[in-house]
Scaffold this motif. Structure first.
Motif, short mmCIF file in Angstrom:
data_model
loop_
_atom_site.label_atom_id
_atom_site.label_comp_id
_atom_site.label_asym_id
_atom_site.label_seq_id
_atom_site.Cartn_x
_atom_site.Cartn_y
_atom_site.Cartn_z
N ASN B 286 0.82 -1.23 0.00
CA ASN B 286 0.00 0.00 0.00
C ASN B 286 0.85 1.27 0.00
O ASN B 286 0.32 2.37 0.11
CB ASN B 286 -0.94 0.02 1.22
CG ASN B 286 -0.20 -0.01 2.54
OD1 ASN B 286 1.04 0.09 2.57
ND2 ASN B 286 -0.92 -0.16 3.64
N GLY B 287 2.17 1.13 -0.13
CA GLY B 287 3.04 2.30 -0.21
C GLY B 287 3.61 2.74 1.12
O GLY B 287 4.50 3.60 1.15
N TRP B 288 3.11 2.23 2.24
CA TRP B 288 3.70 2.58 3.54
C TRP B 288 5.11 2.00 3.62
O TRP B 288 5.40 0.95 3.06
CB TRP B 288 2.86 2.02 4.69
CG TRP B 288 1.47 2.58 4.76
CD1 TRP B 288 0.96 3.64 4.08
CD2 TRP B 288 0.40 2.07 5.57
NE1 TRP B 288 -0.36 3.85 4.41
CE2 TRP B 288 -0.73 2.90 5.33
CE3 TRP B 288 0.27 1.02 6.46
CZ2 TRP B 288 -1.95 2.70 5.95
CZ3 TRP B 288 -0.95 0.83 7.09
CH2 TRP B 288 -2.04 1.66 6.84
N THR B 289 5.99 2.74 4.31
CA THR B 289 7.36 2.25 4.44
C THR B 289 7.60 1.76 5.87
O THR B 289 7.01 2.27 6.83
CB THR B 289 8.40 3.32 4.09
OG1 THR B 289 8.14 4.51 4.83
CG2 THR B 289 8.40 3.64 2.62
N VAL B 290 8.44 0.78 5.97
CA VAL B 290 8.79 0.23 7.29
C VAL B 290 10.30 0.34 7.44
O VAL B 290 11.06 0.07 6.50
CB VAL B 290 8.31 -1.24 7.44
CG1 VAL B 290 8.86 -2.13 6.35
CG2 VAL B 290 8.70 -1.78 8.81
N ARG B 291 10.70 0.80 8.62
CA ARG B 291 12.12 0.88 8.96
C ARG B 291 12.41 -0.16 10.01
O ARG B 291 11.56 -0.40 10.90
CB ARG B 291 12.44 2.29 9.49
CG ARG B 291 13.92 2.60 9.64
CD ARG B 291 14.15 4.02 10.10
NE ARG B 291 13.89 4.18 11.53
CZ ARG B 291 14.61 4.96 12.32
NH1 ARG B 291 15.63 5.63 11.84
NH2 ARG B 291 14.28 5.09 13.58
N PHE B 292 13.59 -0.80 9.94
CA PHE B 292 13.88 -1.88 10.88
C PHE B 292 15.39 -2.01 11.03
O PHE B 292 16.15 -1.60 10.16
CB PHE B 292 13.28 -3.21 10.38
CG PHE B 292 13.66 -3.53 8.97
CD1 PHE B 292 12.86 -3.12 7.91
CD2 PHE B 292 14.83 -4.22 8.67
CE1 PHE B 292 13.22 -3.39 6.59
CE2 PHE B 292 15.19 -4.50 7.36
CZ PHE B 292 14.38 -4.08 6.32
N SER B 293 15.82 -2.61 12.12
CA SER B 293 17.24 -2.83 12.36
C SER B 293 17.73 -3.97 11.48
O SER B 293 17.14 -5.05 11.48
CB SER B 293 17.48 -3.19 13.83
OG SER B 293 17.12 -2.13 14.66
N ALA B 294 18.82 -3.72 10.74
CA ALA B 294 19.29 -4.72 9.78
C ALA B 294 20.74 -5.16 10.03
O ALA B 294 21.09 -6.30 9.73
CB ALA B 294 19.16 -4.17 8.36
N CYS B 295 21.59 -4.26 10.54
CA CYS B 295 23.01 -4.61 10.76
C CYS B 295 23.32 -4.44 12.24
O CYS B 295 23.34 -3.32 12.73
CB CYS B 295 23.93 -3.68 9.96
SG CYS B 295 23.82 -3.87 8.20
#
Lengths: 171, 339
Positions: B286-295
């Protein structure tokens, strides 16, 4: 993005030389980046690759309203090459600030980077030059380092055609 | 002969053109359930703290799926979908995990909101007045006992080498330096490195970093050392006290981690908020963005600082001190620097 290509083709003339088929290979290099404002630590995706691609060109001469035109279709499919890719979860901070290399220069084949480039154009004379106008379709895909990428380009191309002839002079 | 060669070349080209295939990507519906499935998968394949959080508080991402999947139905509104997705992400207890919609930002800020702030702008004004200097986005001055004070409230801006040279040159006659990091929510790790580099004369190992190499919860690269290199500009040689509170997060948390590896440094205040995962972002149907811990980033002993770094001197803002116009943390820091 900047693309450079150099091809060597073997030409065959058909239909009293009005139809010309060229088959051979191209070396294609692509340098640039894609910027995605949605992304945080990796907003810019570097695009850097070198491919070797078999290619074919079919060109047909016609005259419309007494204007000589050259209809041209060109296609190439990269067979082998190398490309830049971060590893699956690797940040650009690690690669460029820390210098942590991890499978970032990846050899590619038609299986891991199935791509396709085609152009359908018409060449026509303008004053003392030849202008080429047409459509470019460039499908770039890759599945390397557990990352899948798709870059689809459908564009209008306009350019100038210059023909050079290599002359070998025997001493 | 020519015809044979042409036929051979055409057959070879045809073979080449048919060898390639599409690089398939699983597609999800733009429905409440489709967005849930995609969000769960994004986190499942990319989040870097599953093992650590399973050990710390029993996080089970598969159990989270089973808990939240029944809550999604086709008749949900956007706001309802956002609320339930945000609730699911809150299970990660991670300040680097956010869901961005046009009307709100899903977040978990309990790492700072559940604790006293130990910080007051009004109290700071009593120390620095109005004639403080500003450079590289930082306020700085010399307190009346010849202790330098540097207010670093963010690492979102680049620090110019010339700016830092002039700041340290101005503060050079001071007996010691207070770096007030309270409520610094982070920014660029490179900015934290640039500032920390002014406090060491030699290369120092300050931690480790790694990244995911595949979709599995345990698919990680080997740990790579983080080395802090000394700056080529002016470097501080005297004692430093870094002031922290629960609002110190992400790149600011990293800065505290670096400084604790250096000589003559004390950390006064409360445990930092943590945030030891370099975040990436992705997008829902739906176009919403998600930010998350990756490194994940670790300290020099290989320990995870996701939930914060303890101060060397735990000090809280005293209400009686505040009533008399004194910042307990600054006063404690001055005492450490003068003695």
């Amino acid at each position: 993005m900047y693309s450079f290509g150099y091809g060597v083709h073997y030409a065959f003339g058909l239909l009293q030389q009005r139809l010309q088929l060229q088959v051979g290979a191209r070396a294609e290099a692509n340098v640039g980046f894609i910027y995605n404002t949605h992304n945080s630590n990796n907003p810019a995706q570097a695009r850097l690759f070198l491919h070797f691609a078999p290619s074919a060109v079919a060109s047909y001469k016609v005259r419309v309203a007494n204007v000589p035109l050259l209809l041209r279709y060109e296609v190439s499919v990269p067979l082998v090459g190398v490309m830049f890719s971060p590893n699956y979860g690797q940040s650009y901070y690690e690669i460029f600030s820390q210098g942590n290399y991890d499978h970032n220069i990846v050899p590619t084949t038609i299986a891991s980077a199935p791509s396709f480039r085609q152009m359908l154009t018409v060449d026509f004379p303008v004053l003392h030059s030849t202008v080429r106008l047409g459509y470019l379709g460039d499908i770039q895909q890759s599945a390397v380092n557990n990352l899948k990428t798709h870059v689809y380009t459908h564009g209008v191309v306009i350019g100038l055609v210059k023909r050079f002839t290599l002359i070998k002079i025997a001493p | 002969m020519k015809t044979n060669r042409l036929r051979t070349l055409i057959m070879f080209l045809t073979l080449c053109f048919t060898l390639g295939a599409c690089v398939d990507v699983e597609q999800y519906d733009n429905s409440p359930r489709g967005n849930f499935e995609k969000l769960w998968q994004i986190i499942d394949e990319n989040y870097c703290f599953f093992d650590y959080k399973q050990q710390t508080y029993g996080l089970d991402w598969n159990a989270v799926y089973n808990k939240y999947a029944p809550q999604f139905g086709d008749n949900m509104t956007e706001e309802q979908t956002f609320e339930v997705l945000s609730n699911m992400l809150a299970e990660l207890k991670d300040g680097h995990v956010n869901l961005f919609a046009p009307f709100d930002v899903g977040r978990n800020w309990s790492w700072k909101e559940d604790y006293p702030s130990n910080f007051s702008e009004d109290l700071i004004k009593k120390y620095i007045g109005t004639s403080y200097k500003i450079a590289a986005g930082m306020k700085y001055c010399i307190l009346n006992d010849n202790v330098g004070y540097l207010r670093c409230s963010t690492f979102t801006t680049d620090f110019g080498a010339g700016n830092l040279d002039r700041i340290l040159l101005y503060l050079a006659p001071c007996n010691g330096l207070i770096i007030d990091l309270r409520d610094n929510g982070g920014g660029m790790v490179s900015s934290a490195e640039t500032l920390a580099a002014r406090f060491t004369n030699k290369e120092v190992k300050v931690g480790y970093i790694q990244h995911k190499t595949g979709r599995g919860h345990n698919d990680f690269s080997p740990l790579r050392e983080q080395i802090l290199k000394p700056s080529n500009g002016l470097r501080w040689q005297k004692k430093v006290v870094v002031l922290t509170n629960r609002g110190v997060f992400s790149a600011a948390n990293e800065f505290v981690k670096y400084m604790l590896c250096l000589p003559n440094v004390a950390v006064v205040g409360d445990q930092t908020g943590g945030g030891a995962g370099l975040p990436f972002t992705s997008e829902l149907p739906n176009g919403w963005t998600v930010r998350f811990s990756a490194c994940p980033i670790y300290d020099r002993d290989g320990k995870n600082t996701e939930f914060g770094i303890a101060p060397t001197h735990p000090v809280s803002l005293n209400i009686l001190d505040a009533a008399s116009g004194k910042d307990t943390l600054i006063e404690y820091a001055r005492m450490l620097l003068v003695n």
